[in-house]
Design a protein around this motif. Structure first.
Motif, PDB file in Angstrom:
ATOM      1  N   ARG A 103     -36.398 -93.939 -20.398  1.00 26.34           N
ATOM      2  CA  ARG A 103     -35.144 -93.879 -19.643  1.00 26.34           C
ATOM      3  C   ARG A 103     -34.014 -93.442 -20.576  1.00 26.34           C
ATOM      4  N   LEU A 104     -33.147 -92.585 -20.055  1.00 27.37           N
ATOM      5  CA  LEU A 104     -32.007 -92.104 -20.813  1.00 27.37           C
ATOM      6  C   LEU A 104     -30.726 -92.316 -20.029  1.00 27.37           C
ATOM      7  N   GLU A 105     -29.678 -92.705 -20.725  1.00 25.23           N
ATOM      8  CA  GLU A 105     -28.376 -92.841 -20.107  1.00 25.23           C
ATOM      9  C   GLU A 105     -27.703 -91.473 -20.009  1.00 25.23           C
ATOM     10  N   VAL A 106     -26.871 -91.318 -18.987  1.00 20.59           N
ATOM     11  CA  VAL A 106     -26.177 -90.062 -18.726  1.00 20.59           C
ATOM     12  C   VAL A 106     -24.685 -90.293 -18.913  1.00 20.59           C
ATOM     13  N   PHE A 107     -24.049 -89.409 -19.651  1.00 24.83           N
ATOM     14  CA  PHE A 107     -22.650 -89.598 -20.027  1.00 24.83           C
ATOM     15  C   PHE A 107     -21.772 -88.464 -19.501  1.00 24.83           C
ATOM     16  N   TRP A 108     -20.504 -88.810 -19.301  1.00 24.72           N
ATOM     17  CA  TRP A 108     -19.466 -87.816 -19.058  1.00 24.72           C
ATOM     18  C   TRP A 108     -18.628 -87.730 -20.331  1.00 24.72           C
ATOM     19  N   ILE A 109     -18.448 -86.532 -20.847  1.00 25.62           N
ATOM     20  CA  ILE A 109     -17.613 -86.343 -22.024  1.00 25.62           C
ATOM     21  C   ILE A 109     -16.161 -86.511 -21.596  1.00 25.62           C
ATOM     22  N   ASP A 110     -15.513 -87.557 -22.091  1.00 25.17           N
ATOM     23  CA  ASP A 110     -14.213 -87.976 -21.557  1.00 25.17           C
ATOM     24  C   ASP A 110     -13.058 -87.342 -22.332  1.00 25.17           C
TER      25      ASP A 110
ATOM     26  N   TYR B 199     -10.634 -83.374 -22.229  1.00 28.89           N
ATOM     27  CA  TYR B 199     -10.198 -82.337 -21.307  1.00 28.89           C
ATOM     28  C   TYR B 199     -11.361 -81.415 -20.931  1.00 28.89           C
ATOM     29  N   GLY B 200     -11.543 -81.202 -19.641  1.00 31.01           N
ATOM     30  CA  GLY B 200     -12.639 -80.348 -19.163  1.00 31.01           C
ATOM     31  C   GLY B 200     -13.894 -81.127 -18.875  1.00 31.01           C
ATOM     32  N   GLY B 201     -14.221 -82.059 -19.749  1.00 37.62           N
ATOM     33  CA  GLY B 201     -15.368 -82.928 -19.537  1.00 37.62           C
ATOM     34  C   GLY B 201     -16.697 -82.194 -19.490  1.00 37.62           C
ATOM     35  N   GLY B 202     -17.710 -82.915 -19.031  1.00 40.32           N
ATOM     36  CA  GLY B 202     -19.047 -82.352 -18.915  1.00 40.32           C
ATOM     37  C   GLY B 202     -20.091 -83.439 -18.957  1.00 40.32           C
ATOM     38  N   VAL B 203     -21.246 -83.185 -18.363  1.00 40.07           N
ATOM     39  CA  VAL B 203     -22.359 -84.132 -18.375  1.00 40.07           C
ATOM     40  C   VAL B 203     -23.152 -83.927 -19.661  1.00 40.07           C
ATOM     41  N   PHE B 204     -23.543 -85.035 -20.271  1.00 43.41           N
ATOM     42  CA  PHE B 204     -24.091 -84.987 -21.625  1.00 43.41           C
ATOM     43  C   PHE B 204     -25.252 -85.972 -21.739  1.00 43.41           C
ATOM     44  N   ILE B 205     -26.419 -85.475 -22.180  1.00 41.15           N
ATOM     45  CA  ILE B 205     -27.575 -86.343 -22.433  1.00 41.15           C
ATOM     46  C   ILE B 205     -28.111 -86.043 -23.833  1.00 41.15           C
TER      47      ILE B 205
END
Length: 216
Positions: A122-129, A131-137
């Protein structure tokens, strides 16, 4: 992830223009890979390898220092293995804001907002917090620190267009054959977020980029 704006001339207009070109080229590469992946994953993987090799060898924004590019013969990558190709739905979890360390010791803000459950863990999923952001694993596995970078590799980073997309049913395509090292693995002039403790797989993920050319 390329956290510093340039390896050539920090803050210069020319450097930022070449960074824009790099990101456009990466975006185009992954779009081509995504279109080919459903019907011919081996060819898609070969395209990805060739595209990244060309960028690393020739582009001004290559993570490789100029001297390292002179003898560069390609990134070290395992052969494509369908056993490490998965799809998954992001399962929501209680949001948690945290700061992870980067390779230079500076903190980077993330928001954990989900997780994916795969056959290998299992892996956690992150939002880069930022400007602009992005999904990050990001992730580490049993190869980390031995045949891959000890700080981990990246499976998904939409802020940098490293994204294989989703299936028609909406599941994320999470193919470890396209896992790659952050730029700081190649050059410590770059600052890259490291995989947090919650994203460590107990198995060996012998897919994607590796540190040595053996069995590449």
């Amino acid at each position: 992830m390329m956290w510093n704006p340039t390896t050539e001339d920090p803050g210069s207009e020319v450097a930022f223009e070449t960074l824009l070109d790099w990101r456009r080229r990466v975006n185009h590469l992954y779009a081509r890979v995504h279109s080919l992946l459903p019907t011919d994953p081996v060819a898609a993987h070969a395209l990805w390898r060739a595209g990244r090799d060309e960028l690393f060898a020739q582009h001004p924004q290559s993570p490789l220092a100029r001297q390292a590019r002179l003898g560069f013969q390609g990134l070290h990558v395992w052969r494509y293995d369908p056993a490490f190709a998965f799809t998954a739905v992001i399962q929501p979890v209680e949001e948690q804001r945290l700061e992870v360390l980067t390779s230079t010791g500076a903190p980077m803000p993330l928001v954990r907002f989900g997780q994916v459950t795969l056959p290998i863990g299992r892996l956690e999923v992150f939002w880069i917090d930022v400007y602009g952001g992005g999904v990050f694993i990001p992730f580490r596995d049993a190869t980390s620190g031995r045949v891959t970078y000890g700080g981990g590799r990246y499976l998904l980073d939409t802020a940098k267009s490293a994204d294989l997309g989703s299936t028609a049913g909406g599941e994320l395509i999470l193919d470890f054959n396209f896992a790659y090292h952050p730029s700081c693995f190649y050059n410590d002039a770059w600052s890259c977020p490291l995989a947090p403790p919650g994203n460590v797989l107990s198995v060996e993920v012998c897919a994607g980029e590796r540190a040595s050319p053996v069995d590449s």
